[in-house]
Design an enzyme around this catalytic site. Structure first.
Site, PDB file in Angstrom:
ATOM      1  N   SER A 134     -30.329  82.359  77.483  1.00 44.10           N
ATOM      2  CA  SER A 134     -30.580  83.756  77.072  1.00 44.10           C
ATOM      3  C   SER A 134     -31.878  83.764  76.269  1.00 44.10           C
ATOM      4  O   SER A 134     -32.324  82.699  75.811  1.00 44.10           O
ATOM      5  CB  SER A 134     -29.445  84.225  76.165  1.00 44.10           C
ATOM      6  OG  SER A 134     -29.770  85.463  75.551  1.00 44.10           O
ATOM      7  N   TYR A 147     -23.766  83.849  68.411  1.00 44.42           N
ATOM      8  CA  TYR A 147     -24.258  83.793  69.793  1.00 44.42           C
ATOM      9  C   TYR A 147     -25.600  83.076  69.873  1.00 44.42           C
ATOM     10  O   TYR A 147     -25.789  82.200  70.721  1.00 44.42           O
ATOM     11  CB  TYR A 147     -24.374  85.210  70.356  1.00 44.42           C
ATOM     12  CG  TYR A 147     -24.747  85.263  71.825  1.00 44.42           C
ATOM     13  CD1 TYR A 147     -23.948  84.664  72.799  1.00 44.42           C
ATOM     14  CD2 TYR A 147     -25.899  85.934  72.259  1.00 44.42           C
ATOM     15  CE1 TYR A 147     -24.287  84.718  74.156  1.00 44.42           C
ATOM     16  CE2 TYR A 147     -26.243  85.997  73.599  1.00 44.42           C
ATOM     17  CZ  TYR A 147     -25.426  85.387  74.550  1.00 44.42           C
ATOM     18  OH  TYR A 147     -25.770  85.450  75.888  1.00 44.42           O
TER      19      TYR A 147
HETATM   20  P1  NAP Z   1     -19.890  88.845  82.220  1.00 46.84           P
HETATM   21  O1  NAP Z   1     -19.995  89.907  83.258  1.00 46.84           O
HETATM   22  O2  NAP Z   1     -18.993  89.066  81.060  1.00 46.84           O
HETATM   23  O3  NAP Z   1     -19.532  87.462  82.931  1.00 46.84           O
HETATM   24  C1  NAP Z   1     -19.117  86.326  82.207  1.00 46.84           C
HETATM   25  C2  NAP Z   1     -18.418  85.368  83.146  1.00 46.84           C
HETATM   26  O4  NAP Z   1     -18.063  84.187  82.407  1.00 46.84           O
HETATM   27  C3  NAP Z   1     -17.140  85.939  83.726  1.00 46.84           C
HETATM   28  O5  NAP Z   1     -17.096  85.650  85.103  1.00 46.84           O
HETATM   29  C4  NAP Z   1     -16.040  85.202  82.979  1.00 46.84           C
HETATM   30  O6  NAP Z   1     -14.917  85.009  83.853  1.00 46.84           O
HETATM   31  C5  NAP Z   1     -16.720  83.856  82.719  1.00 46.84           C
HETATM   32  N1  NAP Z   1     -16.076  83.111  81.651  1.00 46.84           N
HETATM   33  C6  NAP Z   1     -15.920  83.468  80.336  1.00 46.84           C
HETATM   34  N2  NAP Z   1     -15.214  82.517  79.707  1.00 46.84           N
HETATM   35  C7  NAP Z   1     -14.928  81.550  80.611  1.00 46.84           C
HETATM   36  C8  NAP Z   1     -14.203  80.331  80.578  1.00 46.84           C
HETATM   37  N3  NAP Z   1     -13.622  79.892  79.450  1.00 46.84           N
HETATM   38  N4  NAP Z   1     -14.098  79.592  81.708  1.00 46.84           N
HETATM   39  C9  NAP Z   1     -14.666  80.015  82.860  1.00 46.84           C
HETATM   40  N5  NAP Z   1     -15.351  81.172  82.978  1.00 46.84           N
HETATM   41  C10 NAP Z   1     -15.473  81.916  81.864  1.00 46.84           C
HETATM   42  O7  NAP Z   1     -21.329  88.563  81.588  1.00 46.84           O
HETATM   43  P2  NAP Z   1     -22.737  88.104  82.230  1.00 46.84           P
HETATM   44  O8  NAP Z   1     -23.769  88.933  81.587  1.00 46.84           O
HETATM   45  O9  NAP Z   1     -22.673  88.030  83.701  1.00 46.84           O
HETATM   46  O10 NAP Z   1     -22.833  86.648  81.598  1.00 46.84           O
HETATM   47  C11 NAP Z   1     -23.159  85.492  82.335  1.00 46.84           C
HETATM   48  C12 NAP Z   1     -24.008  84.555  81.493  1.00 46.84           C
HETATM   49  O11 NAP Z   1     -25.269  85.178  81.216  1.00 46.84           O
HETATM   50  C13 NAP Z   1     -23.418  84.199  80.128  1.00 46.84           C
HETATM   51  O12 NAP Z   1     -23.670  82.838  79.861  1.00 46.84           O
HETATM   52  C14 NAP Z   1     -24.196  85.081  79.167  1.00 46.84           C
HETATM   53  O13 NAP Z   1     -24.226  84.537  77.868  1.00 46.84           O
HETATM   54  C15 NAP Z   1     -25.547  85.076  79.836  1.00 46.84           C
HETATM   55  N6  NAP Z   1     -26.452  86.160  79.457  1.00 46.84           N
HETATM   56  C16 NAP Z   1     -26.099  87.466  79.612  1.00 46.84           C
HETATM   57  C17 NAP Z   1     -26.993  88.466  79.234  1.00 46.84           C
HETATM   58  C18 NAP Z   1     -26.667  89.926  79.365  1.00 46.84           C
HETATM   59  O14 NAP Z   1     -27.362  90.754  78.744  1.00 46.84           O
HETATM   60  N7  NAP Z   1     -25.667  90.307  80.136  1.00 46.84           N
HETATM   61  C19 NAP Z   1     -28.238  88.125  78.709  1.00 46.84           C
HETATM   62  C20 NAP Z   1     -28.568  86.780  78.570  1.00 46.84           C
HETATM   63  C21 NAP Z   1     -27.677  85.803  78.954  1.00 46.84           C
HETATM   64  P3  NAP Z   1     -13.361  85.025  83.426  1.00 46.84           P
HETATM   65  O15 NAP Z   1     -13.235  85.966  82.261  1.00 46.84           O
HETATM   66  O16 NAP Z   1     -12.681  85.491  84.681  1.00 46.84           O
HETATM   67  O17 NAP Z   1     -13.049  83.604  83.094  1.00 46.84           O
END
Ligand code: NAP
Length: 248
Positions: A134, A147
Site C-alpha cells: 500500500s 495499518y
Molecule cells: P477487500 O475487498 O476487503 O479484500 C480483502 C480480501 O482479503 C478478502 O478477499 C478477504 O477474504 C481476504 N482476507 C482477509 N483476511 C484474510 C485471512 N485471514 N485469510 C485469507 N484471506 C483473508 O479489500 P481490498 O482492497 O481488495 O484489499 C486487498 C489488499 O489490498 C489488502 O492487502 C489491502 O491492505 C490492500 N490495499 C487496499 C487498498 C484500498 O484502498 N482498497 C489500498 C492499498 C492496499 P475473506 O474475508 O473471505 O477471508
C-alpha cells in the site's frame, strides 16, 4: 486440475476486491488460478466462472496455510493480496486486538504463504511473487499506525527477498495502491456503510480492476524483467503524509 502446459497462479484474498479482480485477469490471460480466502461460497462461484480452483484459506492459521499449499502443483505466480485494516485510532488509544489482526493478516500471512510456496515457485523455473502492500508501506498518517506499521513490515519482508533470492529464478514485485474502492473500508469500519462511503466521497477512486490490469502486465513480462515497485494512485490523491485528496 490443470493441464501440464498451463501456467498456474495463487491469489490470496480472492473473495472480493483486488484479489477477485486479479484472479479474473490472470485466468483471462491463460493461468489456472487457485483462489484462497475464508469465504468459500464466494470463491466457489468465482472459480466456476474463471475455470479455477477454490480452496479455503485463512492466512493467519498455520494449519490452514499448510492444508492449502500441500495440494498445489508447481506455482508460477503467487499474489500475496489477503489483508486489510481494522479501525482508525491514535497510538494512545490503540486497540491491541485490531493491531494484532492487521499484523497477523498482512505481515505474518504474507510470510506464511511466501515461505510455504517458495519451493514450488523456484521449481517452476520462472516464479513471480507479487505482494500488495500500500502507499501505507511508504507513508504514515494520523490514526493509522496499526495499518501503516503492518504495511511497512510487509513491504520490508517482501523487499528483503529480492536480495535473498538473487540468483534464483524468482521475480518480486511490490504493488502499492492508494485509494481503491473495494470492501476495504467496510472491513476497516466493521460494516458501517456510511463511514465507508465517506472515504470515497467527492473523489474518483481506483477500482480493483485497475490494479488487476497492472498485475497482469507484471506477470506477462519476459523472464529477465523484474518490475520491483509500482505505486498506483487515483489522480485525485497526492503523495504525502495523510489522505491528501482533491474532493469536489
Ligand atoms: P477487500 O475487498 O476487503 O479484500 C480483502 C480480501 O482479503 C478478502 O478477499 C478477504 O477474504 C481476504 N482476507 C482477509 N483476511 C484474510 C485471512 N485471514 N485469510 C485469507 N484471506 C483473508 O479489500 P481490498 O482492497 O481488495 O484489499 C486487498 C489488499 O489490498 C489488502 O492487502 C489491502 O491492505 C490492500 N490495499 C487496499 C487498498 C484500498 O484502498 N482498497 C489500498 C492499498 C492496499 P475473506 O474475508 O473471505 O477471508
Amino acid at each position: 486440475m490443470t493441464s501440464s502446459s498451463q501456467p498456474t497462479a495463487v491469489v490470496t484474498g480472492a473473495s472480493s476486491g483486488i484479489g477477485e479482480a486479479t484472479a479474473r485477469k490472470l485466468a483471462a490471460d491463460g493461468f489456472h488460478v487457485f483462489v484462497g480466502a475464508r469465504r468459500v461460497d464466494r470463491l466457489e462461484k468465482l472459480a466456476e466462472e474463471i475455470g479455477g480452483t477454490a480452496l479455503q484459506l485463512d492466512v493467519t492459521d498455520e494449519d490452514s496455510v499448510a492444508a492449502f499449499t500441500s495440494v498445489l502443483p508447481t506455482i508460477d505466480v503467487l499474489v500475496n493480496n489477503a489483508g486489510g485494516a481494522k479501525g482508525l485510532a491514535t497510538v494512545l488509544d490503540a486497540d491491541l486486538e485490531d493491531w494484532r489482526w492487521m499484523w497477523e493478516t498482512n505481515v505474518m500471512g504474507t510470510l506464511r504463504m511466501t515461505k510455504a510456496l517458495l519451493p514450488k515457485l523456484i521449481e517452476s523455473g520462472d516464479g513471480i511473487v507479487v505482494t500488495i502492500t500500500s502507499i501505507a508501506a511508504f507513508e504514515t498518517y494520523d490514526n493509522g499506525g496499526g495499518y501503516t506499521s503492518a504495511k511497512h513490515a510487509q513491504g520490508v519482508l517482501h523487499r528483503t527477498l529480492r536480495g535473498e533470492l538473487l540468483g534464483k529464478p524468482v521475480r518480486l514485485t511490490e504493488i502499492a495502491p492508494g485509494a481503491v474502492e473495494t470492501e476495504f473500508s467496510l472491513v476497516r469500519f466493521e460494516g458501517d456503510e456510511d463511514k465507508a462511503a465517506k472515504v470515497y466521497d467527492g473523489i474518483e477512486p481506483l477500482v480493483a480492476a485497475d490494479i488487476a490490469e497492472v498485475i497482469g502486465f507484471v506477470a506477462s513480462r519476459p523472464s529477465h524483467v523484474n518490475l520491483d515497485t509500482i505505486v498506483i494512485r487515483p489522480r485525485d490523491q497526492a503523495p504525502g503524509s495523510g489522505a491528501r485528496f482533491a474532493r469536489r
